[in-house]
Enzyme design. Sequence first.
Site, PDB file in Angstrom:
ATOM      1  N   ARG A 110       0.819  -1.215   0.000  1.00  0.00           N
ATOM      2  CA  ARG A 110       0.000   0.000   0.000  1.00  0.00           C
ATOM      3  C   ARG A 110       0.858   1.273   0.000  1.00  0.00           C
ATOM      4  O   ARG A 110       0.622   2.204  -0.760  1.00  0.00           O
ATOM      5  CB  ARG A 110      -0.929  -0.014   1.215  1.00  0.00           C
ATOM      6  CG  ARG A 110      -1.927   1.140   1.213  1.00  0.00           C
ATOM      7  CD  ARG A 110      -1.850   1.931   2.496  1.00  0.00           C
ATOM      8  NE  ARG A 110      -2.741   3.068   2.436  1.00  0.00           N
ATOM      9  CZ  ARG A 110      -2.376   4.302   2.774  1.00  0.00           C
ATOM     10  NH1 ARG A 110      -1.160   4.539   3.183  1.00  0.00           N
ATOM     11  NH2 ARG A 110      -3.236   5.283   2.703  1.00  0.00           N
ATOM     12  N   ARG A 168      -1.976  -8.829  10.299  1.00  0.00           N
ATOM     13  CA  ARG A 168      -1.413  -8.595   8.976  1.00  0.00           C
ATOM     14  C   ARG A 168       0.055  -8.200   9.079  1.00  0.00           C
ATOM     15  O   ARG A 168       0.481  -7.624  10.076  1.00  0.00           O
ATOM     16  CB  ARG A 168      -2.222  -7.558   8.222  1.00  0.00           C
ATOM     17  CG  ARG A 168      -2.527  -6.293   8.978  1.00  0.00           C
ATOM     18  CD  ARG A 168      -3.588  -5.471   8.280  1.00  0.00           C
ATOM     19  NE  ARG A 168      -3.311  -5.375   6.854  1.00  0.00           N
ATOM     20  CZ  ARG A 168      -4.250  -5.110   5.937  1.00  0.00           C
ATOM     21  NH1 ARG A 168      -5.494  -4.919   6.297  1.00  0.00           N
ATOM     22  NH2 ARG A 168      -3.940  -5.032   4.670  1.00  0.00           N
TER      23      ARG A 168
END
Length: 445
Positions: free
Chosen positions: A112, A190
């Site tokens: 990201r 995550r």
Amino acid sequence: MPSYARLPPSGIKVIIVGAGFAGLCAAIECDRKGHSVILLEKVVELKPLGDIISFASNSGHIFERWEGVVDKLEPISHHSEGLDFHDWKGNFATRQTWDADKQWGRRINGHRGEIHLVVYEHARARGIDIRLGQHVTDYFETDSEAGVVVNGERLAADCVVSAEGVKSPGRKIVLGYEDRPKPSGYAVYRTWFSSHELAKNERTKHLVVNGDSHTGWIGEDKHFLAAAIKNGKEFSWVLTHKDDADIDEDWQFPGDREEVRRNLVGWAPVVHDIVDATPPDRLVDYKLVFRDPLPTFISPKARIALIGDAAHPFLPTSIQGASQSMEDGVTLAITLEKAGKENVPLGIRAYEAIRYERVHRAQKTGVTTREQWHKADWDKIWKDPKSLHLKREAWLLDFDAEPHAYDVVEDVLKKLSHGTAVSSPPTAWRSPETNGIQPVRAQGN
Ligand SMILES: Cc1cc2nc3c(=O)[nH]c(=O)nc-3n(C[C@H](O)[C@H](O)[C@H](O)COP(=O)(O)OP(=O)(O)OC[C@H]3O[C@@H](n4cnc5c(N)ncnc54)[C@H](O)[C@@H]3O)c2cc1C
């Protein structure tokens, strides 16, 4: 120095709040359509935060129109032949390939923060006025302008786009009340780290030594997805599981490997080895919050629009949050272009009319996929392993927001200015579940 395609100046001044993917995309698209943009972001320095994020084929078209961006994204993106599904004990079930998606457009999956930086640099190179360290604390609107209070000062334009993410205070002016994010009942562990250790382990090395890979293990009320990226050199995994924590303001915490292991009792040794190879300081415990679907995305005088997660947070299992946030900006830039400077509120209303139903339908896919995996009946799955496959639906993925907006905008503007109800939007992808879903106007709108 590349040249950037841009329509002649429209005279429309737009303030955008938040430089996430929604805000950056809206800024770039407004610039492409000739509007003048100021983009305000509260952080002082953009850092490459986060881990894996996915852009589906419906947003691939958007990146492709931004000069030089895809060339920079491709080398940092994930490239694998398909997603290999297993049961939680490690038995291989099926491989899902992305052949249909490839015909529909380019998919981009990667870090990201790295993708964000490429888009940010593109916006800067276009000459967009991006101001970091600008914390917006309030919004206002009149019949002739809209603005924000930023670092204690008022700044006004023809309209304001609130792209502040899931915690957006901009929602208050649109809704007329404060709504808080709610826990979804699920959380995600995550991480993203170098695959060095995984390459040394006999049980995990096949995941990283042959280039990129994408692998899933599905168990009761949990799923574990792992991806190797950059020719297998880097690795990311997410474990989605039930979590009843009551979330107040914060929902991102350091992760605890022991807790992860407790969640994975009875799971395949390869999954435990992946967890063991994860540097503890790279593990994040991310509580999944959601908000009830908003009755409207726009303010009473239709000069302030919510876009991206501020308007419609997505569960990760929809794999659409970032893509839908980009579609918002594309559509808004076009509805403003076609409405013109004298009719900015009409353009904002057309944005909502075009986006509302599609976004709500896309949001629902997050729950459907999670239930499909978490409530899986393995006796049935072994008879039909492909039932684990992610649904690849043409209405969602074979879609390009720019030509779509140009196709429908004149009709929508005409109907809105005549006070005729707009069936949102007048195209083929209407669905039985959301057929006719309409925004509800705040008082005075
Ligand atoms: C730091 C971070 C890490 C993320 N990591 C992941 C990930 O790893 N995987 C994934 O799938 N999704 C991740 N997301 C979420 C994902 O990026 C979004 O769901 C999606 O891209 C939609 O983006 P958005 O622009 O609507 O919201 P966001 O990405 O949340 O961006 C909102 C932006 O607005 C700024 N902002 C907020 N309030 C104000 C204010 N009052 N004044 C000025 N600026 C303000 C924020 O600093 C932020 O830059 C992350 C988001 C953030 C902010």
